[in-house]
Every structure is written in C-alpha cells, then in structure tokens.
Write a protein that holds these residues in place. Structure first.
Motif, PDB file in Angstrom:
ATOM      1  N   SER A 152       0.836  -1.207   0.000  1.00 29.25           N
ATOM      2  CA  SER A 152       0.000   0.000   0.000  1.00 29.25           C
ATOM      3  C   SER A 152       0.871   1.257   0.000  1.00 29.25           C
ATOM      4  N   LEU A 153       1.945   1.246   0.760  1.00 29.09           N
ATOM      5  CA  LEU A 153       2.847   2.394   0.814  1.00 29.09           C
ATOM      6  C   LEU A 153       3.483   2.666  -0.547  1.00 29.09           C
ATOM      7  N   PHE A 154       3.869   1.590  -1.237  1.00 28.59           N
ATOM      8  CA  PHE A 154       4.498   1.738  -2.553  1.00 28.59           C
ATOM      9  C   PHE A 154       3.491   2.258  -3.577  1.00 28.59           C
ATOM     10  N   GLN A 155       2.298   1.696  -3.572  1.00 33.35           N
ATOM     11  CA  GLN A 155       1.274   2.117  -4.535  1.00 33.35           C
ATOM     12  C   GLN A 155       0.834   3.562  -4.308  1.00 33.35           C
ATOM     13  N   ALA A 156       0.836   3.976  -3.029  1.00 34.67           N
ATOM     14  CA  ALA A 156       0.433   5.348  -2.716  1.00 34.67           C
ATOM     15  C   ALA A 156       1.568   6.349  -2.921  1.00 34.67           C
ATOM     16  N   GLY A 157       2.763   5.857  -3.240  1.00 44.57           N
ATOM     17  CA  GLY A 157       3.901   6.739  -3.451  1.00 44.57           C
ATOM     18  C   GLY A 157       4.515   7.263  -2.170  1.00 44.57           C
ATOM     19  N   LEU A 158       4.162   6.637  -1.028  1.00 44.64           N
ATOM     20  CA  LEU A 158       4.706   7.088   0.253  1.00 44.64           C
ATOM     21  C   LEU A 158       6.118   6.563   0.488  1.00 44.64           C
ATOM     22  N   VAL A 159       6.482   5.485  -0.196  1.00 42.01           N
ATOM     23  CA  VAL A 159       7.862   4.998  -0.194  1.00 42.01           C
ATOM     24  C   VAL A 159       8.252   4.707  -1.644  1.00 42.01           C
ATOM     25  N   LYS A 160       9.517   4.865  -1.963  1.00 42.25           N
ATOM     26  CA  LYS A 160       9.969   4.678  -3.340  1.00 42.25           C
ATOM     27  C   LYS A 160      10.403   3.252  -3.626  1.00 42.25           C
ATOM     28  N   LYS A 161      10.726   2.501  -2.589  1.00 43.09           N
ATOM     29  CA  LYS A 161      11.249   1.151  -2.792  1.00 43.09           C
ATOM     30  C   LYS A 161      10.122   0.152  -2.980  1.00 43.09           C
ATOM     31  N   ARG A 162      10.370  -0.807  -3.842  1.00 43.01           N
ATOM     32  CA  ARG A 162       9.391  -1.875  -4.034  1.00 43.01           C
ATOM     33  C   ARG A 162       9.285  -2.709  -2.763  1.00 43.01           C
ATOM     34  N   PRO A 163       8.124  -3.365  -2.542  1.00 44.51           N
ATOM     35  CA  PRO A 163       7.924  -4.101  -1.285  1.00 44.51           C
ATOM     36  C   PRO A 163       9.050  -5.063  -0.934  1.00 44.51           C
ATOM     37  N   ASP A 164       9.560  -5.830  -1.903  1.00 51.24           N
ATOM     38  CA  ASP A 164      10.624  -6.799  -1.587  1.00 51.24           C
ATOM     39  C   ASP A 164      11.909  -6.102  -1.141  1.00 51.24           C
ATOM     40  N   ASP A 165      12.252  -5.026  -1.845  1.00 46.96           N
ATOM     41  CA  ASP A 165      13.461  -4.284  -1.487  1.00 46.96           C
ATOM     42  C   ASP A 165      13.294  -3.607  -0.125  1.00 46.96           C
ATOM     43  N   LEU A 166      12.103  -3.074   0.112  1.00 46.07           N
ATOM     44  CA  LEU A 166      11.831  -2.434   1.394  1.00 46.07           C
ATOM     45  C   LEU A 166      11.945  -3.429   2.538  1.00 46.07           C
ATOM     46  N   MET A 167      11.396  -4.629   2.317  1.00 54.00           N
ATOM     47  CA  MET A 167      11.446  -5.650   3.364  1.00 54.00           C
ATOM     48  C   MET A 167      12.884  -6.044   3.686  1.00 54.00           C
ATOM     49  N   ALA A 168      13.707  -6.215   2.651  1.00 55.01           N
ATOM     50  CA  ALA A 168      15.109  -6.588   2.870  1.00 55.01           C
ATOM     51  C   ALA A 168      15.834  -5.505   3.665  1.00 55.01           C
ATOM     52  N   GLU A 169      15.554  -4.246   3.336  1.00 54.97           N
ATOM     53  CA  GLU A 169      16.200  -3.146   4.045  1.00 54.97           C
ATOM     54  C   GLU A 169      15.735  -3.082   5.501  1.00 54.97           C
ATOM     55  N   LEU A 170      14.435  -3.267   5.734  1.00 57.78           N
ATOM     56  CA  LEU A 170      13.890  -3.191   7.083  1.00 57.78           C
ATOM     57  C   LEU A 170      14.399  -4.320   7.964  1.00 57.78           C
ATOM     58  N   GLU A 171      14.557  -5.511   7.390  1.00 56.62           N
ATOM     59  CA  GLU A 171      15.084  -6.631   8.177  1.00 56.62           C
ATOM     60  C   GLU A 171      16.500  -6.321   8.657  1.00 56.62           C
ATOM     61  N   GLY A 172      17.298  -5.721   7.781  1.00 61.79           N
ATOM     62  CA  GLY A 172      18.645  -5.334   8.181  1.00 61.79           C
ATOM     63  C   GLY A 172      18.621  -4.301   9.308  1.00 61.79           C
ATOM     64  N   ILE A 173      17.740  -3.309   9.175  1.00 61.31           N
ATOM     65  CA  ILE A 173      17.615  -2.276  10.210  1.00 61.31           C
ATOM     66  C   ILE A 173      17.173  -2.890  11.534  1.00 61.31           C
ATOM     67  N   PHE A 174      16.186  -3.780  11.463  1.00 59.66           N
ATOM     68  CA  PHE A 174      15.638  -4.381  12.683  1.00 59.66           C
ATOM     69  C   PHE A 174      16.697  -5.179  13.436  1.00 59.66           C
ATOM     70  N   PHE A 175      17.421  -6.045  12.721  1.00 58.58           N
ATOM     71  CA  PHE A 175      18.398  -6.896  13.404  1.00 58.58           C
ATOM     72  C   PHE A 175      19.597  -6.093  13.900  1.00 58.58           C
ATOM     73  N   ARG A 176      19.947  -5.031  13.196  1.00 57.43           N
ATOM     74  CA  ARG A 176      21.019  -4.154  13.698  1.00 57.43           C
ATOM     75  C   ARG A 176      20.566  -3.440  14.965  1.00 57.43           C
ATOM     76  N   ARG A 177      19.322  -2.999  14.978  1.00 58.66           N
ATOM     77  CA  ARG A 177      18.812  -2.302  16.163  1.00 58.66           C
ATOM     78  C   ARG A 177      18.784  -3.226  17.379  1.00 58.66           C
ATOM     79  N   LYS A 178      18.355  -4.460  17.184  1.00 57.75           N
ATOM     80  CA  LYS A 178      18.348  -5.420  18.293  1.00 57.75           C
ATOM     81  C   LYS A 178      19.769  -5.709  18.755  1.00 57.75           C
ATOM     82  N   ALA A 179      20.691  -5.777  17.792  1.00 60.06           N
ATOM     83  CA  ALA A 179      22.096  -6.044  18.150  1.00 60.06           C
ATOM     84  C   ALA A 179      22.681  -4.893  18.958  1.00 60.06           C
TER      85      ALA A 179
END
Length: 809
Positions: free
Chosen positions: A320-347
C-alpha cells in the motif's frame, strides 16, 4: 485477507448488537451469488428473531432489485410476517412509485395485523419527496409499541429523515432491552442530536451487551477522547474474548494514530487468528512509512500461523505504501532493508546492555556479557569488537580475561585443522574448532556430532549449542534437544537459546518444567522462549520477576523483557523504572528504551523521573537528557530544544495529577468498573453451602496444578524470622504468610546491621511495624523519612509487628 469475509465472520458473534451492526454495514453493498447464498444459509440457522428478520429483509430487497420472485420469509407460525401478501408482492416485485409508497406505509401503520417485513422494505425505499409524509404518519402512530424486529428499520428511516420532533421518542428507545433496537436508537440519536447522548453514556457503558458498551466507548471519544481510550484499552486487553471482539469491531471508528500503539501491543499479545486479521485491516487501511518496521518486530516475536498472518499484514502495508507513493522502494526491497535495520537495532540494544554488564561487580555477569559480545562479533556485528578489546584491557580477573581473550582470538583469527572429527582432536583444538565454526565448517563437523556429544565437556556443549544456534538448521534441533535434561544450568540455557532459534516447537513440551527450574537464569531463559507460545503468560511471569525483592531476579527480568517485542513490554518497563532502586538495573531498562525511542516514550520517561527512587533518579535523568538530544538531532520531535520539551512535559504531568486528584466523572473507567462489579455481584447466584465440599473436591486437582505451574514457582521464599530475644510471638488474625498490607508511615528507627526499619503508622499510634529489608537489595532510608510500601506481617508482640518487605512505592 478479504475484508468482507472477515466482516461476515462477525455474523457469528453471540452479541445481537454486533450482528445488527454487521448487517447494517453490508446492507447496501453489491451482493454476488456466493454472498447471497451465504446469507441465506445464515438466515436459516439464525435463532434470534430480530437478526433473522434483518437478514430476510436484506434478501427480500436483493430479490426485488433483481426483479425475481419472493424469497422464503418467516414461517407461517408467525402471523405478523405474511409472505406472499399482495402488498409485499407489490413492494418486492417492482420498485415502489413515489405516489403510492407513503399511502402504503400509512395503511400498514394503521393495520394491527400488518406485515412487518413489508413495512421494513417500504421504509427503506422511501424517496426524499415523500419522507416528510411518512415521518408525519409515524408520529401519529405509537410505533414504539411495534414488534422489536421492525423497530430498527423505523429507526433507520428516522436517522435519515427524522427531525427534532422525533428526538424524545428515539431517546426513550436508547434504554430498550433489545440490543438491536438500542443500537439503532443510539445511531439515530447520534445523527439527530448527539449531545443528548451525553446523559446516556453511563447506562450504555454498563450495558450487559459487549457491543453496546463498545459503541458507548466510541461515542465517549467525541467528548472525552483520553477517557474513551482508557475504556477502549480496558476492553481490548480484557480476559473476555467477547470484549476484545467488540473493541475491534468499533476500532475502525477511532482515529488510527490514537489507537496505533494499542493495536501494536494487541498484535504482539493476541493469539486468535480472526482477531489478528481484523487488526491487519486497520493497519492496511492506514499505511504509514514508520509502520512496517514495527510490524516486522511483531512478526519476528511470533511463531507459526500468527507469524504468517502478521507477515501478510506487513506485506500488505508495504505494498500500500508503494502504490500510494509514500515509499519509493518496491515491497521486496523495502522488506530486505527493514530486516537489516531491525536486526542491527536489536544487536545495538544487546551491545549496550552487555556493555553495562561489563561494569558489574559479579565476575560471572562480566564473563557472560563478554561472551555475548563475542557472539555478536561472530554474527557479523563488528561494532562489538572494540567493546571486547577495551574490556580485555580493564578486566582484573585473570580467569575471565583468559577465557574471553582465547574466545576473541579464535573468532578473529580462526585456526584451520585438517581433521574435523572432533572426537580425535585435543581438548584445546576442539574448543578452537567449535568456537570458529561457520556455515561451511559445520558441514564437516556434523558427521561426528552424534558420537562427540556423548562425551564432550560442559564448556564444549555450550560452544556447540551457540554455534548451532548461530549457523545451524532445523535438522540440528534434535542434537540440541538432548541437552534439555543436562544437569549443568549453563548448558541448559545454551540449549534453550539455541532451540529458540532453530526450532522452538521442540521446546514446547519441556517449557513447563524449565520454567520451574530452581536456577533464576534457567527460568528466565525458559520464559523468553515461552513468549513465542503464550506472550501474555510470559509477560505475566516477567512482570513478577521485575518487581521481585531480589535484585538478581529483577536484572534477569529486564534482560528477558529486552528480547520481547517492545510494545508488549513497554508499560511494565516504565512501571519498573519508577520502582527500581538499583542504578545499574535502571540503566539496563534505559538501554531497552533507547533502542525504541520516540517522542511519546520520552514524555513517559519524564514522568518516571519525577517518581523514581532517589538512588536511581540521576541515572534516569541522564538518560532522558541523552534521549532528548537524539530526538532533536534526528528531527524525530516537534520540539527544537530540551527546555521546550520539558515545559510541555511538565504541563502534561500537572494536568494528569490534577485529573487524578479531582472527582472522577461518573463515566470514568474506574467508576464504570465499580458499577459493573456491583452488577455482577448482584446477579451472582447464591451457592448452596452443601455443594461447597463437592465443588472443592472436583476443582482442586486442576486448580492446584495450574497455580503451582504458573504462579508459585517464581515467588522467592519469604525469610521467616522469629521475634526479638526475650519476647514470645503471638498470633494475630491479620498476621501470617498469606496476608499482605499496604503501609504508609514515618520511619522512627533504622538498624543498618540487621537491615530493619521501624515504621509508625499515622492513625495507629499503638502499633509499630519492624520491617526486614535484608532481601530487597535497596539502600535503607533515613530515620524520619516517609515510608510507603507493601509488607507481609509475620508475628506480633504487644504493639510491635514483625514484617517482611515486599515492595516500596
């Protein structure tokens, strides 16, 4: 996820007002054949006359609009519904003309043997030009005496076409015993004269119907949004599933930013798939760029079907964010980036926690923290390496320094060996090989593991568990599972943590026993794993430890809470930091808060500083200052400097204190809960005393097991002290191991050697409490200061009561 299908699922709700609201929502949709067949099936099965009438009205109107024949109506045994009556056939076979509809309705209103279904259909078909004529006809009729089944249709008409002349009549129906009629009357009055509902809020909030109470909470939000949110939260996290369902049903009417934190917490705790789906629609209907990362945290703290459902919600929001233009990254790319952010934050959160533990006076705590930092380095988080190096420079204990130095060297410069059969290597080479295992080397080691694990040392078992947890796969879970019966508690903890990563399902049958383990560390590790299966119960166990008298248990609870998804433990951590007496434990809580920092959390920390114990207040204040600098620097707050933030925070705090001091309105959550408790007590059946023995015998076995498993195992044994020498203890009905008491008074004596204080209570001049603080780990207060806390009285001699300290407020 099909929103309409999920909405239809509420037609199975036991609450008629919920079923009425669902039918009202779907009444005007475009129906396909599958949906029509579904509704017909429900209508046949429906036992509530009013709901069945509503379904049949919808089916009849659909049939009329399609120009088909009249569907089956009410059974002939109910004469007020006359299927195939000439008037009904006229109403359904063709669209009613403007010139005849008002006359037909007037005729039905005057007919004591009227066909209620025809009346309902005609009222729905009234055009604007005739609406006033129909309204006049209704006012000339005592329609409120009609059968309850048709009243919602009349109220629906008045909601659209009524006027001030109808308000008093509708208001009277807002006390109707039928939940459907009551819900329809509230909707109509809300449209025509919402202010009149203010006087009805209290009876609506204590109504027996879950749906009516939830509707009342939504109404309250018009005038008292903060109080309404308190009611909403109480329903959303009620032990009664019907309360939770009703809260979710009306959640769509609240501004989503107001309830978003509650929805995240609910998503983390709730296990019912249907409710999780409903929460998902709220998130998908209100996509925000910050939301996917929060949903990812909830997904990673879940298992099985729940994890899959939250994953679907997350994917839907990202799309929904991608279709609405609220984020520029495609869902798969966004998910990969967020997983990296999440695990770094927990670390980074774990790194900060371990870094604080490196300053502990306990050698074992420093060693464990350093080993966890080494593990982070091995998992690829290189920022932990400088912390380990600095520790090796400052560590005074030669044994700990040697262990960490060896482990760190094995990670930084792994030594390869030609033979990876661990059974043939020397002890030193085995340890180095295990410490250096990676995804490639584990393949060479696996063939020898079944033989190796039978004779390896505890230290080697721990190295193996950590390696498998880091780089193993699901097939390795069987090897790890064998160590869940190991007598060494360190091996047990390593096995629990490894299985939590590899295959938590293998842990399920062991957890009830592990949660009762005598070692605090094992229990805490088991609770962290248990959170994947029953988050609500796990949080309850962590909360019990957080408010323990023993500092060690509190420290373990804080570490465990850091492994949960933050929304699930946010509130208990904030409560804990207000009570924590030890600065080091307070700082550990701050490390968790720092990893999840936002403006609203900073406001809560400001409140905590004001009520925190003196011993920890400076530490929390220092963290708040750091947190504000971070938020301002990163532009995550509307305040430009810390002074303006603190002014606003103080203003909010003063307002809340004033609210608590002032007389609470009758519709406040506290007052409504009291009223409902009184209602329940009045409605409770009187129990025949002769049945008590039977009930106790039948219930005791299951109850005792439940209590033992879930409530008693974490309770520290209360120290039993005798009376002072030369005195004989006497029993008092208010003194004993099962009696607790909240106490407030002035400290009149402090004994540093015995770790006791004596408190004189205002209004009880003849009683003095001697309170033992030995197990609390808190610094003793000064004589003359005020004491507030919870105690357990033990023995009594004259005016002196000996007691154990349970908590300090």
């Amino acid at each position: 996820m099909d929103p309409l299908r999920t909405l239809f699922s509420d037609l199975h709700s036991p609450d008629p007002s919920i079923r009425f609201s669902v039918l009202s929502r779907v009444e005007d949709i475009e129906w396909n054949e599958e949906q029509i067949a579904f509704l017909k099936g429900l209508a046949v099965q429906e036992k509530d006359p009013g709901t069945r009438f509503h379904m049949q009205k919808i089916l009849a109107r659909i049939q009329r609009e399609k120009g088909g024949s009249q569907p089956q109506s009410q059974p002939q045994s109910q004469p007020r519904f006359q299927p195939q009556s000439p008037l009904q056939s006229k109403a359904q076979a063709q669209p009613p003309s403007q010139s005849s509809t008002a006359k037909d309705i007037e005729g039905l209103l005057k007919n004591p043997n009227r066909d209620d279904l025809s009346l309902a259909l005609l009222l729905d078909s009234v055009h604007g030009s005739e609406a006033q004529l129909v309204a006049i006809s209704l006012r000339e009729t005592t329609w409120t005496d009609f059968h309850p089944e048709v009243l919602p249709s009349i109220l629906r008409f008045l909601k659209k076409h009524g006027s001030y002349e109808d308000i008093r009549t509708i208001e009277n129906l807002c006390r109707h015993p039928d939940p459907r009629v009551l819900a329809a009357a509230v909707e109509a009055l809300e449209k025509l004269s919402p202010e009149r509902l203010k006087d009805l809020i209290v009876p609506l909030l204590v109504n027996p119907s879950h749906g009516i109470r939830s509707r009342a909470v939504r109404l309250l939000h018009r005038w008292e949004p903060q109080e309404a949110l308190r009611h909403f939260e109480a329903m959303l996290f009620s032990d009664d599933a019907n309360d939770r369902q009703a809260a979710l049903f009306h959640a769509f009417f609240f501004p989503f930013p107001d309830i978003e934190p509650l929805m995240l917490k609910f998503l983390g705790i709730e296990t019912d798939p249907g409710m999780i789906e409903k929460v998902g629609f709220l998130f998908r209907a209100n996509p925000a760029p910050d939301e996917p990362l929060r949903l990812l945290e909830a997904r990673e703290a879940s298992l099985g079907e729940k994890k899959r459902l939250i994953g679907e919600i997350l994917a839907g929001v990202a799309n929904s964010l991608f279709q609405a233009g609220l984020v520029k990254k495609r869902p798969d790319d966004l998910m990969a980036e967020l997983e990296g952010i999440f695990f770094r934050r927990k670390a980074f959160q774990l790194m900060e926690s371990c870094q604080l533990s490196l300053n502990s006076t306990e050698v074992s705590e420093r060693k464990e923290a350093a080993l966890r930092l080494c593990e982070l380095v091995q998992r690829g988080f290189r920022d932990a390496a400088p912390i380990v190096k600095d520790f090796l420079v400052s560590e005074a204990d030669p044994f700990v320094k040697s262990v960490i130095q060896g482990r760190f060297l094995d990670i930084q410069s792994p030594q390869k060996t030609e033979d990876y059969d661990l059974t043939k290597l020397s002890v030193e080479k085995r340890s180095r090989a295990l410490a250096a295992l990676d995804k490639n080397l584990i393949k060479l080691v696996r063939p020898c593991l079944p033989t190796f694990v039978k004779s390896c040392s505890s230290e080697e078992k721990i190295l193996l568990m950590r390696a498998l947890g880091r780089i193993g796969d699901k097939a390795d879970a069987a090897i790890v599972q064998a160590f869940l019966n190991d007598p060494d508690q360190s091996v047990l903890i390593a096995a629990i943590e490894a299985l939590r990563d590899l295959n938590p399902d293998n842990l399920a049958t062991y957890l009830p026993r592990l949660i009762q383990h005598p070692a605090d560390e094992v229990r805490a590790a088991a609770v962290r794993a248990f959170s994947l299966f029953d988050k609500k119960q796990a949080i309850s166990l962590v909360e019990k430890m957080l408010f323990s008298l023993q500092p060690k248990q509190r420290g373990l609870a804080i570490f465990s809470a850091g492994q949960f998804d933050f929304p699930s433990v946010r509130d208990i951590l904030l409560r804990a930091i207000e009570k924590e007496q030890l600065p080091e434990n307070a700082l550990q809580i701050c490390a968790i808060l720092k990893a999840n920092l936002d403006e609203e959390l900073a406001f809560s920390v400001f409140d905590s500083v004001q009520s925190a114990p003196d011993a920890a207040r400076d530490s929390i204040e220092a963290f708040l200052s750091e947190a504000l600098q971070i938020l301002i620097k990163e532009g995550r707050t509307k305040f430009r400097n810390s002074d303006s933030f603190r002014q606003e925070a103080q203003k909010r705090l003063d307002a809340e204190r004033q609210r608590q001091k002032s007389t609470q309105p009758s519709y406040s959550l506290k007052n409504i809960q009291k009223m409902r408790q009184q209602q329940a007590a009045a409605a409770a059946p009187k129990i025949d005393p002769s049945l008590v023995t039977f009930i106790v015998a039948a219930f005791s076995i299951g109850a005792v097991l439940t209590v033992l498993i879930w409530f008693l195992f974490l309770a520290p044994a209360a120290p039993v002290a005798g009376p002072p020498m030369g005195q004989t203890a006497t029993k008092d009905p208010n003194v004993g191991q099962n009696v607790t008491r909240n106490l407030e008074g002035i400290i009149i004596s402090v004994d540093d050697a015995a770790k006791t204080v004596q408190v004189r209570v205002a209004g009880e001049k003849n009683e003095i409490f001697q309170i033992e603080c030995k197990e609390s780990g808190i610094p003793l207060p000064v004589m003359g200061s005020r004491f507030r806390g919870q105690i357990r009285p033990k023995t009594k001699k004259g005016n002196l009561i000996l007691a154990d300290l349970l908590a300090v407020y």
